[in-house]
Structures are given as C-alpha cells and as structure tokens.
Design a protein around this motif. Structure first.
Motif, PDB file in Angstrom:
ATOM      1  N   ASP A 178       0.858  -1.186   0.000  1.00  0.00           N
ATOM      2  CA  ASP A 178       0.000   0.000   0.000  1.00  0.00           C
ATOM      3  C   ASP A 178       0.885   1.224   0.000  1.00  0.00           C
ATOM      4  OD1 ASP A 178      -2.479  -1.288   0.089  1.00  0.00           O
ATOM      5  OD2 ASP A 178      -2.118  -1.788   2.195  1.00  0.00           O
ATOM      6  N   ILE A 179       0.440   2.216  -0.729  1.00  0.00           N
ATOM      7  CA  ILE A 179       1.227   3.440  -0.778  1.00  0.00           C
ATOM      8  C   ILE A 179       0.283   4.630  -0.639  1.00  0.00           C
ATOM      9  CG2 ILE A 179       1.471   2.779  -3.163  1.00  0.00           C
ATOM     10  CD1 ILE A 179       3.333   4.953  -3.744  1.00  0.00           C
ATOM     11  N   THR A 180       0.766   5.650   0.055  1.00  0.00           N
ATOM     12  CA  THR A 180       0.003   6.888   0.169  1.00  0.00           C
ATOM     13  C   THR A 180       0.851   8.001  -0.421  1.00  0.00           C
ATOM     14  OG1 THR A 180      -1.193   6.164   2.128  1.00  0.00           O
ATOM     15  CG2 THR A 180      -1.056   8.532   1.774  1.00  0.00           C
ATOM     16  N   ILE A 181       0.261   8.723  -1.349  1.00  0.00           N
ATOM     17  CA  ILE A 181       1.001   9.826  -1.987  1.00  0.00           C
ATOM     18  C   ILE A 181       0.341  11.126  -1.564  1.00  0.00           C
ATOM     19  CG2 ILE A 181       1.861  10.744  -4.188  1.00  0.00           C
ATOM     20  CD1 ILE A 181       0.985   7.806  -5.249  1.00  0.00           C
ATOM     21  N   ASN A 182       1.134  11.997  -0.962  1.00  0.00           N
ATOM     22  CA  ASN A 182       0.578  13.255  -0.475  1.00  0.00           C
ATOM     23  C   ASN A 182       0.276  14.201  -1.616  1.00  0.00           C
ATOM     24  OD1 ASN A 182       0.461  12.715   2.297  1.00  0.00           O
ATOM     25  ND2 ASN A 182       2.682  13.001   2.444  1.00  0.00           N
ATOM     26  N   PRO A 183      -0.770  15.003  -1.434  1.00  0.00           N
ATOM     27  CA  PRO A 183      -1.164  15.917  -2.500  1.00  0.00           C
ATOM     28  C   PRO A 183      -0.206  17.102  -2.610  1.00  0.00           C
ATOM     29  CG  PRO A 183      -2.525  16.311  -0.587  1.00  0.00           C
ATOM     30  CD  PRO A 183      -1.638  15.133  -0.251  1.00  0.00           C
ATOM     31  N   ILE A 184      -0.385  17.869  -3.658  1.00  0.00           N
ATOM     32  CA  ILE A 184       0.406  19.088  -3.854  1.00  0.00           C
ATOM     33  C   ILE A 184       0.223  20.026  -2.665  1.00  0.00           C
ATOM     34  CG2 ILE A 184       0.263  19.018  -6.357  1.00  0.00           C
ATOM     35  CD1 ILE A 184      -1.891  21.329  -6.035  1.00  0.00           C
ATOM     36  N   GLU A 185       1.244  20.816  -2.422  1.00  0.00           N
ATOM     37  CA  GLU A 185       1.131  21.777  -1.336  1.00  0.00           C
ATOM     38  C   GLU A 185       0.757  23.157  -1.852  1.00  0.00           C
ATOM     39  OE1 GLU A 185       4.740  21.269   0.863  1.00  0.00           O
ATOM     40  OE2 GLU A 185       4.061  19.267   1.484  1.00  0.00           O
ATOM     41  N   SER A 186       1.033  23.399  -3.118  1.00  0.00           N
ATOM     42  CA  SER A 186       0.646  24.704  -3.658  1.00  0.00           C
ATOM     43  C   SER A 186       0.394  24.596  -5.151  1.00  0.00           C
ATOM     44  CB  SER A 186       1.756  25.732  -3.406  1.00  0.00           C
ATOM     45  OG  SER A 186       2.829  25.474  -4.282  1.00  0.00           O
ATOM     46  N   GLN A 187      -0.226  25.613  -5.673  1.00  0.00           N
ATOM     47  CA  GLN A 187      -0.532  25.714  -7.097  1.00  0.00           C
ATOM     48  C   GLN A 187       0.740  25.589  -7.942  1.00  0.00           C
ATOM     49  OE1 GLN A 187      -3.474  25.919  -8.694  1.00  0.00           O
ATOM     50  NE2 GLN A 187      -2.507  26.200 -10.719  1.00  0.00           N
ATOM     51  N   GLU A 188       1.873  25.957  -7.348  1.00  0.00           N
ATOM     52  CA  GLU A 188       3.138  25.907  -8.081  1.00  0.00           C
ATOM     53  C   GLU A 188       3.429  24.519  -8.660  1.00  0.00           C
ATOM     54  OE1 GLU A 188       6.336  27.514  -5.601  1.00  0.00           O
ATOM     55  OE2 GLU A 188       7.482  27.741  -7.469  1.00  0.00           O
ATOM     56  N   ASP A 189       3.083  23.472  -7.895  1.00  0.00           N
ATOM     57  CA  ASP A 189       3.317  22.105  -8.386  1.00  0.00           C
ATOM     58  C   ASP A 189       2.561  21.859  -9.690  1.00  0.00           C
ATOM     59  OD1 ASP A 189       5.044  21.202  -6.393  1.00  0.00           O
ATOM     60  OD2 ASP A 189       3.405  20.506  -5.106  1.00  0.00           O
ATOM     61  N   ILE A 190       1.335  22.375  -9.752  1.00  0.00           N
ATOM     62  CA  ILE A 190       0.529  22.224 -10.970  1.00  0.00           C
ATOM     63  C   ILE A 190       1.155  23.038 -12.104  1.00  0.00           C
ATOM     64  CG2 ILE A 190      -1.725  22.687 -12.047  1.00  0.00           C
ATOM     65  CD1 ILE A 190      -3.024  22.249  -9.314  1.00  0.00           C
ATOM     66  N   ASP A 191       1.480  24.297 -11.776  1.00  0.00           N
ATOM     67  CA  ASP A 191       2.038  25.183 -12.805  1.00  0.00           C
ATOM     68  C   ASP A 191       3.345  24.632 -13.376  1.00  0.00           C
ATOM     69  OD1 ASP A 191      -0.097  26.784 -12.199  1.00  0.00           O
ATOM     70  OD2 ASP A 191       1.051  28.224 -11.012  1.00  0.00           O
ATOM     71  N   ASN A 192       4.200  24.109 -12.492  1.00  0.00           N
ATOM     72  CA  ASN A 192       5.479  23.552 -12.949  1.00  0.00           C
ATOM     73  C   ASN A 192       5.267  22.355 -13.871  1.00  0.00           C
ATOM     74  OD1 ASN A 192       6.784  25.431 -11.376  1.00  0.00           O
ATOM     75  ND2 ASN A 192       7.331  24.002  -9.751  1.00  0.00           N
ATOM     76  N   THR A 193       4.318  21.501 -13.504  1.00  0.00           N
ATOM     77  CA  THR A 193       4.054  20.297 -14.300  1.00  0.00           C
ATOM     78  C   THR A 193       3.476  20.673 -15.665  1.00  0.00           C
ATOM     79  OG1 THR A 193       3.708  19.111 -12.232  1.00  0.00           O
ATOM     80  CG2 THR A 193       2.960  18.010 -14.243  1.00  0.00           C
ATOM     81  N   ILE A 194       2.606  21.688 -15.665  1.00  0.00           N
ATOM     82  CA  ILE A 194       2.070  22.177 -16.948  1.00  0.00           C
ATOM     83  C   ILE A 194       3.191  22.778 -17.797  1.00  0.00           C
ATOM     84  CG2 ILE A 194       0.556  23.925 -18.022  1.00  0.00           C
ATOM     85  CD1 ILE A 194      -1.423  23.450 -15.722  1.00  0.00           C
ATOM     86  N   ALA A 195       4.105  23.488 -17.141  1.00  0.00           N
ATOM     87  CA  ALA A 195       5.217  24.103 -17.886  1.00  0.00           C
ATOM     88  C   ALA A 195       6.076  23.042 -18.574  1.00  0.00           C
ATOM     89  CB  ALA A 195       6.073  24.959 -16.955  1.00  0.00           C
TER      90      ALA A 195
END
Ligand code: NAI
Ligand code: NA
Length: 398
Positions: A178-195
């Motif tokens: 079993d694995i638990t993956i923590n969610p993003i901490e800020s919008q920056e994670d989304i923006d960086n991945t989109i970039a």
C-alpha cells in the motif's frame, strides 16, 4: 564490452546495442507485415523520436509510408566504460535500417525545449526536405528549461486536494504494497508540471516551423495523451500530470488556428497504457499495466507501442473515410484498453492482487519482459554473454 542490465529502481543504467537493434527490426517487420498506409505521410518530423511511442511513430511513418524522417531526441552515446542510452542505440539502428531501405533519415540529439534545437531542426528541414507534412510530438520529460525566460521547471506526479492511497507494485521483486502519496502543497506544483508536460512547447515548435515556411499545405500534427481508468485518476488524470495533459489537449485549438491558412490540422491522440521509461516512473500505474496486460492478452487484443502507432496512422490519421474523434475532439487508440469488459475484469483483479498471487493474476512477467526489452535486453537470438561494440557511431545523428 559485455553488457548486462544494471537497474536502479525504475531506471536501467545500461543498454544493449544489438538488442536495441533487434527491437527496432521487430518493429519494422510488424509495420511491413501490415502493408502500406494509403496516402500516408511523406516528410515527417518526430520530436521525442528515440523511444516509446516516438520511435514507433517514426518506424510507422518510414516503413509504413516510405516517409523521409527527421528525429529529435535527448540521448547519450557511449563513453569510456559506459554504454549509450537505449534511445541512442534505437536511433542508430533505425537510421541504419532506413538507409538500407533507401529512406532519408537524419536526427538531431539535443534539448528539444530550446530555441537552438528548434532552429537547427528548421535548418535541416530547409536544407534536405523543404517542407514537412506531419509533425509528431512525443516528448516525455521530468524537466524543462523555458527558452524565453531561462526558468528551469521540474514536473511532479502528485494528487490534487487529498492524499491518494492505493496498491502499487515493485515490478522487479513483485512485492505489492500500500502506498500513500501526499497531494500538492501549492498551485506551483501544478504550474510547474504544466510548464514541462503541457502544450506550450508543442505550440512553440509549431509557431517556429510555420514562421520558417517549412510546413506543407495540409500539414498534420499530433501529440500524445493518456486518460486511463478511474483507479488511477487521483495520480494521473486528476493529478498534476493530468492538468498538463488538459493543457496539451487545449493547445489543439490554438495550433489549428495557426495552421488554418495552410489547411493544416492538429490532433491529440489518447494512447494505451504501456511500459515505457516514462510510465514505469509513475506509482500505481505499473500494477495497473500488469493486470491490463493479463486481461488484454487473454482476449487477444493486447498491443505494444508499434501496434498502437501503426493503427494510429493507418486507421485514424490517414483513414480515407476521415479521422474519427471522441466528443472532446480527441483521437482514441486507447479504445481497446477502455472497453467496458476489459476495465471490469481489471477492476476485479485489482481488488484481489497481492504479493502472493501476483504471478497468477497479473502479467508481471510480461511487464518485466517489456521493461528489459526497452533497454535491449531479453531478446531471443542475442548472445548477451558475448563481447559487443558499445561505441556505435552514426553519421546522420548530429
Ligand atoms: P519515452 O520516455 O519512451 O519517450 C520520451 C522521448 O522524449 C524520448 O525520445 C526522449 O529522448 C525524448 N526527450 C525527453 N526529453 C527531451 C528533451 N529535453 N529534448 C529532446 N528530446 C527529449 O515516453 P513515452 O511513454 O513514449 O511518452 C511519449 C508521449 O506519450 C508522452 O506525451 C506520454 O505522456 C504519452 N503517453 C504515454 C503512455 C504510456 O503509457 N507510456 C500512454 C499514453 C500517452
Ligand atoms: Na516517445
């Protein structure tokens, strides 16, 4: 050098040149066995051309449609005591086979996100091909340096909103946990991945190619996306990478506007989940793929990258009856993966899968086989105990 696989997690640090060449030959044979693609592409640029869906696209264009191809990728040739990367050997083998078949093939090895590599590619098109009629965009990368600002972005693979807990497998050992993956901490994670994985770089490519006058009348462009089952939504389609894929898909309309006066058109093709260097890095997905392989092989509908791309070209992009699209305007070659009966059986197996029954319930053996095949290992007819020349030199790769 005698070359054996040396793995660290989901990465293999070595690659086998003769095995990679066998991999390419097998893909070429498959494409030839399907016959010529009627009215297929003739002059093709593949960005991300060395592994996975990219090399399969290049092979489908070249050997399915006699296309001249230019490939762009980021690979390493061999150096003192170190093998080249798999994509290097794949490309060297591809160029050799293409040239032997009388087909034009040249490649550019460098950072496709940079303005410099775009410029070099355009120069090469002008010099050798004049104009191209298909652009395949198949980059997968964990980072991108923005060519206009110099900012270096790193993508993340995280859920958004809430932690995601599920099963995962270490495909080397077969241990299911079993694995638990923590969610993003800020919008920056989304923006960086989109970039990194969104549509901006694809748009930059198309703008530069258009401005240089190297796109032919009626040009087509295609980029690749993924959707997958609900059980991976939190980490994939609804996670950070999914936001980047939404951005990539939205770029289609921008590129269509750009290509309108050339009567050109762009598409996103949603492809099937497959073992590649990129997908093996995503948690949870390898367990899903090994169950999916089991179900699809039992039904006789399993496909690898080459079967997917040959079908994309022959039945979708160059179908004389037109390109069929889903309600969101996307090409779907994940149709067999997403079939209700396939997904129902995978979901059932998902509930049951444990370390103890993994070999029986899943195709973890096939997963591993595909993983080692990516690096040129485990091919029949290759003597892996023999000394081999890792220093492959290729004139046509710059
Ligand atoms: P891959 O890791 O096999 O191929 C990535 C390619 O990008 C390689 O040719 C590599 O050299 C090139 N590349 C990476 N960074 C570069 C850079 N900075 N400059 C130049 N070239 C660079 O990945 P794969 O799986 O074939 O992915 C291709 C596309 O298909 C991606 O958009 C991916 O999201 C999509 N896709 C993958 C699926 C899968 O299950 N593997 C399923 C559906 C879509
Ligand atoms: Na690729």
């Amino acid at each position: 050098m005698i070359i054996k696989p040396r793995t660290r997690g989901f990465i293999c640090l070595t690659a086998h040149p003769e095995g990679a060449a066998q991999n390419i030959k097998n893909q070429i044979e498959y494409v030839k066995s399907k016959g010529k693609i009627e009215n297929g592409p003739k002059k093709v640029l593949v960005i991300g051309a060395s592994t996975g869906f990219g090399i399969a696209s290049r092979i489908s264009a070249a050997f399915g449609s006699d296309a001249a191809t230019i490939g762009v990728f980021f690979e390493k040739e061999a150096s003192e005591g170190k093998t080249g990367t798999a994509g290097w050997y794949n490309s060297a083998a591809f160029e050799k086979e293409a040239h032997a078949a009388g087909l034009y093939a040249k490649s550019i090895n460098g950072d496709a996100f940079s303005d410099e590599i775009k410029k070099q590619t355009i120069e090469l098109i002008k010099q050798d091909l004049g104009q191209i009629d298909l652009v395949v965009y198949s980059l997968a990368s964990p980072r991108r340096t923005h060519p206009k600002t110099g900012v270096a972005y790193a993508s993340v693979l995280k859920p958004i909103g809430a932690p995601f807990s599920n099963k995962t497998v270490d495909f080397h050992t077969g241990v299911v946990s079993d694995i638990t993956i923590n969610p993003i901490e800020s919008q920056e994670d989304i923006d960086n991945t989109i970039a990194v994985m969104g549509g901006e770089d694809w748009k930059f490519w198309m703008e530069d190619l258009k401005a240089a006058g190297v796109l032919a009348e009626g040009v087509k462009a295609v980029a690749y996306s993924y959707i997958g089952p609900e059980l991976t939504f939190p980490i994939y389609r609804n996670g950070t990478i999914g936001q980047a894929k939404n951005d990539l898909e939205a770029t289609v309309s921008t590129i269509n506007d750009l290509l309108a006066d050339l009567n050109g058109i762009s598409y996103v093709s949603v492809n099937k989940a497959l073992v590649t260097q990129s997908s093996s890095a995503i948690p949870v997905v390898p367990l899903y793929i090994s169950l999916l392989y089991k179900v699809m092989k039992a039904k006789g509908i399993h496909e690898g990258c080459i079967e997917q791309m040959q079908r994309l070209f022959a039945d979708r992009l160059y179908n004389k009856d037109g390109v069929s699209l889903d309600e969101n305007g996307r090409i779907r070659v994940d149709d067999l993966e997403m079939r209700a009966d396939v997904q129902a059986e995978v979901a059932e197996l998902w509930e049951k899968a444990t370390t103890e029954n993994l070999e029986e319930l899943s195709d973890i053996v096939g997963y591993r086989e595909d993983f080692f095949n990516l690096f040129g290992f485990n091919f029949e007819g290759i003597d892996y105990e023999a000394d081999t020349n890792e220093m492959i030199m290729v004139e046509s790769i710059k």
